[in-house]
Design a protein around this motif. Structure first.
Motif: not given
Length: 82
Positions: A8-11, A21-22, A46-48, A71-76
């Motif tokens: 699972v990729i959490s963004v 772009q996503i 934000v959006s999850i 830019n402005g995105v975090t992903a784990k």
């Protein structure tokens, strides 16, 4: 040949301008995407997004890295052990 892994990729998206772009990246890696869920959290601005994937670890890491470089995105990523 690498074995596929479930992940699972959490963004977290703080910059909604990168949404196209996503979506383009998810289309590019579409053969590995099982499903996705997006939740706009207006109170926090934000959006999850949660993305379920079934792919080799290298592909999962590549997708996570490309999303996280926007830019402005975090992903784990959380990968299943086997």
């Amino acid at each position: 040949m690498q074995e596929n892994r479930l992940a699972v990729i959490s963004v977290i998206v703080e910059n909604r301008e990168v949404s196209p772009q996503i979506n383009a990246l998810l289309s590019e890696f579409g053969e590995y995407v099982i499903g996705r869920m997006g939740i706009p959290y207006k109170e926090k601005g934000v959006s999850i997004i949660s993305i379920a994937v079934d792919a080799p670890a290298e592909i999962i890491n590549r997708l996570t890295g490309k999303i996280g470089m926007l830019n402005g995105v975090t992903a784990k990523t959380l990968m299943h052990k086997s």
